[in-house]
Enzyme design. Structure first.
Site, PDB file in Angstrom:
ATOM      1  N   HIS A   1      26.928  -2.332 -21.800  1.00  0.00           N
ATOM      2  CA  HIS A   1      27.303  -3.638 -21.262  1.00  0.00           C
ATOM      3  C   HIS A   1      28.816  -3.789 -21.151  1.00  0.00           C
ATOM      4  O   HIS A   1      29.559  -3.273 -21.980  1.00  0.00           O
ATOM      5  CB  HIS A   1      26.767  -4.748 -22.171  1.00  0.00           C
ATOM      6  CG  HIS A   1      25.277  -4.818 -22.203  1.00  0.00           C
ATOM      7  ND1 HIS A   1      24.544  -5.406 -21.208  1.00  0.00           N
ATOM      8  CD2 HIS A   1      24.376  -4.360 -23.119  1.00  0.00           C
ATOM      9  CE1 HIS A   1      23.257  -5.311 -21.504  1.00  0.00           C
ATOM     10  NE2 HIS A   1      23.125  -4.672 -22.659  1.00  0.00           N
TER      11      HIS A   1
ATOM     12  N   CYS B   1       3.257  13.433 -14.790  1.00  0.00           N
ATOM     13  CA  CYS B   1       1.927  13.686 -15.370  1.00  0.00           C
ATOM     14  C   CYS B   1       1.895  13.295 -16.843  1.00  0.00           C
ATOM     15  O   CYS B   1       0.840  13.320 -17.462  1.00  0.00           O
ATOM     16  CB  CYS B   1       1.475  15.127 -15.147  1.00  0.00           C
ATOM     17  SG  CYS B   1       1.848  16.278 -16.472  1.00  0.00           S
TER      18      CYS B   1
ATOM     19  N   CYS C   1       6.530  19.027 -14.287  1.00  0.00           N
ATOM     20  CA  CYS C   1       7.088  17.867 -13.587  1.00  0.00           C
ATOM     21  C   CYS C   1       8.603  17.820 -13.713  1.00  0.00           C
ATOM     22  O   CYS C   1       9.304  17.475 -12.784  1.00  0.00           O
ATOM     23  CB  CYS C   1       6.509  16.574 -14.130  1.00  0.00           C
ATOM     24  SG  CYS C   1       4.717  16.475 -14.023  1.00  0.00           S
TER      25      CYS C   1
END
Lengths: 417, 478
Positions: free
Chosen positions: B50, B439, B404
């Site tokens: 932030h 997945c 993946c």
């Protein structure tokens, strides 16, 4: 850079049959790249029988079915690399793969057959609320633990989804002494084969609850239970029907997704319904020389049909390699009433042979007709006692009908009630 | 043996404090209740660095936020942690909310936040074309960024351990006694640790730890936040972190890219009674969908690959509780660290180390301290040449386990063998991303179990998802 006429991505039933067919058609150099340690794909963990009834006319287990093709491959000069992952395919048909022994491999191909299969839909896509306890897994993962590793992934089991792997695992876990409490299916019908519902659930007294889903999981470390609920016609859970079921395992069999990341990277067009490539009758994608077959193209119900489809792709790839690109005139078959998709999505009317269109229906039909209409004329109308989303159907466009078509011709497949 | 300092809790505050203390000749131990670091709020938060315009001027939150935001890029470079200075926007949807935006701007200026500006609708849409057409304007904070919160915790711990700090896991402190200037920490299993100083960085449990010495001043409310992670296919829908105007309950539902290229939407804010209850709820997930669409109409939970929730340890007095306990000055509080706690962590850690060093007096510096934690080999980020070289040296880098995310066996082994390395499937996942793709571990989950068992020398049914009780497999089949 290595050079091969044909690179087959995937050594499951589709990849093996495509490679063998291409060899039979006279392709000189072929390489099969398989990411697992062995050939055979998911068949290796499917130790139940029911494979091969259509193709071999005998009932085989998954490994037996695969072994027939593995043995055939051994008798050829087709190069097989297992434990080899394809990372990328580029526009010029250069395949990048990797394994422990060769490191990075670059293979220049004249043609490519995509046969990567599919994966199971995970929990995340389902929005089931609750904890992240262990004991929540896909049915296929559970199948691997039980059949290949020899360990029990649970003792009290709830299965969400009535896809075939879920049904098979209901029986498998029961045989291994686990208690399968219920199979829940979100839809008002099962997505699995009728024979599997009978042989895997009914024969063991396992309840199948349709229009029911799992809404929440409980337990902080290991799963302790799930809350299930019936759903309304918009598939939204009905609060008053919520029910707690004690279990240590939730298996998911909620659909299969063709693994088309490589396909998409090449820029090949994808069918929004099948999630597989858009192909013509030889299973050629919109990228010339790149073919697709098996579950990466559309999710099949039986491996026998995968084999048949892969042989078409293997032949298509062989013709492309040996004869080059021929002029094609495409007609796009349309899905009529009740038909969710058609594969192939494009048919070359210069093709001299009959073409079989595979499809699935969107709901259960009883005593309906499957109608093929070409240029407004009904070509065939086959009576069917039952049509179900879990089972693949097909219609045949005869060669003489195709021969009479023009680029403006229409082909429609529909269900008549 | 008696330690100089025991840090209770291996979240981002504990881990970064451990690394700061490693700069000195001190016997330091980092004590963690669970099987891994970053198991509380540090693994389940927004991952936002932030700017510092939100916190009340003069508060500890404001002070450490602005400093932490300034320190974060260098800390992440030193520790090879993914960080991106992508900037943030607080978006207003009405004239009234534009007033809030102006207030935040003024507050930011007071807090010393650099590079703040107010944008009108046209400027805003030019920066973020996928935002809703209903926007009025926004506050742009250019110093804000995103970081991977658990990697920061893991990397800090690794670096601390490499520099001599001890890491003890599965030690749940449930008793503290004090005798002759020395604390004895007792675990739930009856093990003990003797230490001269204690740093209470126990996150959601820091009130309980504090009570063990009779200090009731740490009052916390558990505030749950739920999130969706969306597929990388929609990861670039926005390039900055998009906040809505803050409310009493927090900063509202954000839409943000992550350093890994996914899109994060959430969090909700709901006060709950139970600690460690990181369940998601269907109401919560619904809320995220409703509110995120307000910022970005094309955001869709249909692209979700997973959902998760985390607990903020919200301090009742609304500010961090940092400093020596009034009951015992050798017991240092680092409690009530909610947002902007992640951003503040480097500054809080530095400050606590300073308190300790001053309290102990004449602590020599650790001349061998090396604050650089070299990046591990990441196959997916490597060039072809780097990949080939790595595989030639270690063939395990040539075997893809997670399809993946393209994570290799070599990377998984590295994660297990690292200082304070992975001991369970989730630990491997956080260190390597194996199982974090679309997945969600469907293919690689069982292979990771095998590799863990092999490397740790145990049976595969001893392997857990995240430590004690979360076993994956039971006994052998018939």
């Amino acid at each position: 850079m290595l050079n091969y006429d044909l690179v087959v991505v995937g050594g499951g039933p589709a990849g093996m049959a495509a490679a063998l067919k291409a060899k039979e058609c006279g392709v000189d150099s072929i390489i099969v790249l398989e990411r697992a340690e062995t050939l055979g794909g998911i068949l290796e963990q499917c130790i139940h029988t029911g494979f091969g009834l259509h193709y071999f006319g005998e009932e085989l287990s998954g490994p037996e079915y695969a072994a027939k093709f593995i043995d055939q491959l051994k008798g050829t000069d087709i190069v097989v690399k297992t434990d080899t992952m394809v990372l990328d395919i580029d526009d010029d048909k250069v395949v990048t793969a990797v394994n422990k022994k060769d490191g990075l491999l670059k293979i220049n191909a004249k043609a490519i057959v995509l046969a990567m299969g599919c994966r199971e839909r995970p929990r995340g896509a389902l929005e089931i609320a609750g904890s992240r306890a262990s004991g929540i897994m896909t049915a296929g993962t559970a199948q691997k633990y039980v059949n290949l590793d020899g360990y029990m992934p649970g003792k009290k089991v709830v299965i969400l989804g009535s896809g075939d792997i879920g049904l098979i695992m209901a029986r498998r876990m029961t045989l291994e002494g686990a208690q399968v409490k219920v199979v829940c299916e979100l839809m008002p019908y099962s997505g699995g084969l009728t024979r599997n519902i009978v042989q895997c659930l009914d024969d063991f007294g396992i309840p199948l609850r349709l229009s029911t889903t799992v809404v929440e999981t409980h337990g902080t470390d290991r799963l302790e239970g799930v809350t299930i609920a019936q759903v309304d016609d918009k598939l939204q859970p009905i609060e008053s029907t919520k029910e707690y079921i004690e279990c240590d395992t939730l298996m998911l069999s909620v659909g299969l997704i063709p693994e088309n990341e490589l396909t998409k990277n090449v820029g090949i067009g994808i069918d929004r319904i099948t999630n597989g490539a858009v192909v013509d009758e030889m299973r050629q994608t919109d990228h010339k020389g790149i073919f697709a077959c098996g579950n990466v193209l559309h999710v099949h119900d039986l491996v026998d049909y995968v084999t048949l489809e892969a042989q078409i792709a293997g032949q298509g790839a062989a013709e492309f390699i040996l004869g080059g690109d021929k002029d094609a005139v495409y007609v796009t078959p349309e899905t009529g009433n009740g038909v969710r998709y058609l594969v192939p999505q494009r048919v070359n009317i210069n093709n001299k042979n009959e073409v079989k269109l595979y499809f699935r229906v969107g709901q259960i039909y009883k005593n309906a007709k499957v109608v093929l209409e070409c240029d407004g004329k009904v070509i065939s109308s086959k009576k069917k006692v039952k049509l179900a989303p879990g089972e693949m159907e097909n219609v045949v466009i005869p060669a003489d009908i195709l021969a009479g078509m023009t680029p403006d011709s229409s082909i429609v497949v529909r269900v008549e009630e | 043996m008696c330690y100089d300092v025991s840090i209770i809790g291996a979240g981002v505050i504990g881990a970064m404090t451990a690394r700061e203390l490693a700069k000195y000749e001190l016997k330091t131990v980092l004590v963690e209740a669970t099987n891994d670091v970053a198991m509380g709020a540090s693994k389940a938060n927004s991952g936002i660095v932030h700017g510092g315009f939100d916190a009340k001027p003069g508060s500890l939150k404001a002070r450490f936020n602005v400093k932490g935001c300034e320190m974060m890029p260098q800390v992440c470079r030193d520790l090879s942690v993914p960080y991106k200075n992508n900037g943030s926007l607080v978006v207003a949807f009405s004239e009234e909310e534009m007033e809030t935006v102006k207030e935040l701007y003024d507050r930011g200026i007071t807090n010393g936040v650099p590079a703040l500006s107010i944008l009108d609708k046209a400027q805003l849409k030019a920066l973020e074309p996928n935002l809703s057409d209903d926007v009025f304007g926004a506050l742009l904070s250019e110093s804000a960024g995103i970081v991977c919160p658990y990697e920061l915790t893991i990397a800090s711990t690794e670096n601390a351990v490499s520099n001599g700090v001890e890491f003890v896991r599965n030690f749940k402190v449930d008793g503290i006694s004090f005798d002759n200037g020395v604390f004895t920490l007792t675990s739930a299993d009856g093990d003990t640790i003797k230490t001269k100083y204690v740093i209470n960085a126990a996150g959601a449990h820091s009130d309980e730890i504090s009570r063990l010495i009779g200090d009731e001043s740490v009052e916390l409310i558990m505030r749950r936040g739920e999130y969706f992670i969306l597929d990388k296919a929609v990861g670039n829908l926005v390039s900055r972190t998009i906040f809505q105007c803050p409310t009493k309950m927090g900063k509202g539902i954000l839409v943000s890219p992550t350093v890994d290229g996914n899109l994060l939407i959430g969090p909700t804010a709901e006060d709950v009674d139970v600690k460690d209850d990181t369940s998601t709820t269907s109401e919560g997930l619904k809320t995220i969908k409703t509110f995120s669409v307000k910022s970005c109409p094309t955001v869709s939970a249909r692209n979700a690959i997973t959902s998760f929730s985390g607990l903020r340890a919200h301090p009742v007095n609304n500010d961090f509780i940092i400093g020596p306990s009034k009951i015992n000055p050798q017991f240092i509080q680092a409690a009530g660290i909610e947002s902007p706690g992640l951003t503040s962590a480097p500054a809080v850690a530095e400050y606590i180390a300073e308190i300790l060093v001053n309290a102990i007096g004449n602590v020599p510096e650790n001349k061998n301290f090396n604050g650089i934690r070299k990046d591990v080999f990441r196959f997916r980020h490597a060039t072809d040449e780097e990949k080939s070289a790595a595989i030639a040296e270690n063939p395990a880098y040539g075997r893809i386990i997670c399809r993946c995310e393209s994570i290799t066996e070599g990377e998984i082994i590295d994660a297990i063998k690292a200082p304070a390395g992975a001991r369970d499937v989730d630990g491997v996942k956080r260190r390597t991303r194996a199982g974090m793709g679309r997945c969600q571990g469907g293919f690689c989950g069982s292979k990771v179990v095998e590799i863990l068992a092999r490397e740790l020398g145990c049976s595969i049914n001893d392997i857990t998802k995240f430590g004690k009780g979360s076993n994956i497999l039971f006994e052998r089949t018939k």
